[in-house]
Design a protein around this motif. Structure first.
Motif, PDB file in Angstrom:
ATOM      1  N   ALA A  32       0.833  -1.190   0.000  1.00  0.00           N
ATOM      2  CA  ALA A  32       0.000   0.000   0.000  1.00  0.00           C
ATOM      3  C   ALA A  32       0.869   1.243   0.000  1.00  0.00           C
ATOM      4  O   ALA A  32       1.963   1.259   0.549  1.00  0.00           O
ATOM      5  N   TYR A  33       0.371   2.284  -0.614  1.00  0.00           N
ATOM      6  CA  TYR A  33       1.082   3.551  -0.678  1.00  0.00           C
ATOM      7  C   TYR A  33       1.033   4.247   0.669  1.00  0.00           C
ATOM      8  O   TYR A  33       0.014   4.253   1.334  1.00  0.00           O
ATOM      9  N   SER A  34       2.164   4.785   1.081  1.00  0.00           N
ATOM     10  CA  SER A  34       2.164   5.662   2.246  1.00  0.00           C
ATOM     11  C   SER A  34       3.244   6.714   2.051  1.00  0.00           C
ATOM     12  O   SER A  34       4.299   6.439   1.498  1.00  0.00           O
ATOM     13  N   ALA A  35       2.955   7.916   2.480  1.00  0.00           N
ATOM     14  CA  ALA A  35       3.858   9.039   2.305  1.00  0.00           C
ATOM     15  C   ALA A  35       5.148   8.815   3.092  1.00  0.00           C
ATOM     16  O   ALA A  35       5.152   8.100   4.086  1.00  0.00           O
ATOM     17  N   TYR A  90      17.218  13.741   3.064  1.00  0.00           N
ATOM     18  CA  TYR A  90      16.369  14.614   3.863  1.00  0.00           C
ATOM     19  C   TYR A  90      15.102  14.891   3.071  1.00  0.00           C
ATOM     20  O   TYR A  90      15.158  15.140   1.871  1.00  0.00           O
ATOM     21  N   GLY A  91      13.966  14.857   3.746  1.00  0.00           N
ATOM     22  CA  GLY A  91      12.717  15.199   3.092  1.00  0.00           C
ATOM     23  C   GLY A  91      12.647  16.697   2.838  1.00  0.00           C
ATOM     24  O   GLY A  91      13.054  17.495   3.676  1.00  0.00           O
ATOM     25  N   VAL A  97       3.976  17.206  -4.714  1.00  0.00           N
ATOM     26  CA  VAL A  97       4.180  18.244  -5.718  1.00  0.00           C
ATOM     27  C   VAL A  97       3.736  17.685  -7.067  1.00  0.00           C
ATOM     28  O   VAL A  97       4.040  16.535  -7.397  1.00  0.00           O
ATOM     29  N   ASN A  98       3.018  18.489  -7.840  1.00  0.00           N
ATOM     30  CA  ASN A  98       2.588  18.059  -9.165  1.00  0.00           C
ATOM     31  C   ASN A  98       3.767  18.085 -10.122  1.00  0.00           C
ATOM     32  O   ASN A  98       4.401  19.119 -10.301  1.00  0.00           O
ATOM     33  N   PHE A 104       4.303  13.854  -6.557  1.00  0.00           N
ATOM     34  CA  PHE A 104       5.491  13.247  -5.969  1.00  0.00           C
ATOM     35  C   PHE A 104       5.913  14.022  -4.725  1.00  0.00           C
ATOM     36  O   PHE A 104       5.644  15.207  -4.598  1.00  0.00           O
ATOM     37  N   PHE A 105       6.626  13.338  -3.840  1.00  0.00           N
ATOM     38  CA  PHE A 105       7.282  13.972  -2.703  1.00  0.00           C
ATOM     39  C   PHE A 105       8.730  14.215  -3.105  1.00  0.00           C
ATOM     40  O   PHE A 105       9.325  13.389  -3.800  1.00  0.00           O
TER      41      PHE A 105
END
Length: 126
Positions: A32-35, A90-91, A97-98, A104-105
């Protein structure tokens, strides 16, 4: 070749295709997708929100090359627990973001060689 030989060859080829298993993403095993912030794998650049993080990164990015791991970490977030690493991430964004039609992150990857930052990049992940 006679018809019997052709049918036999086709049967062998067809059975070899049937025995090949489909890729795992076709079976629903990808997960499953998770941020990234939910996964807990990224430490974020200093800042209250994505705009603050971008401002911080833009202000320090010309000075990153040639800095030690401790100096890079202090400039970006100041929360590093490990002392010897060849690569850190690092995030940069907690909100997607489009990019084209997808979201995407963004994160920053810094690579170290001989204890000093030799390159960095901003990368996207979904």
């Amino acid at each position: 070749m006679c018809d019997r030989d052709i049918r036999f060859a086709v049967a062998i080829i067809a059975s070899s295709y049937i025995s090949i298993s489909p890729p795992s993403f076709g079976q629903g095993l990808k997960g499953a997708y998770s941020a990234p912030e939910i996964q807990g794998r990224l430490t974020y650049v200093k800042g209250e929100n994505d705009q603050d993080r971008w401002k911080n990164f833009v202000s320090v990015q010309p000075k990153l090359i040639g800095k030690s791991l401790a100096e890079v970490d202090q400039a970006l977030c100041g929360q590093l627990k490990h002392k010897a690493m060849s690569e850190v991430e690092y995030g940069l964004t907690q909100e997607p973001v489009n990019i084209g039609k997808n979201k995407f992150f963004l994160h920053i990857k810094v690579v170290f060689r001989n204890g000093l930052a030799c390159k960095y990049s901003v990368e996207s992940t979904n």
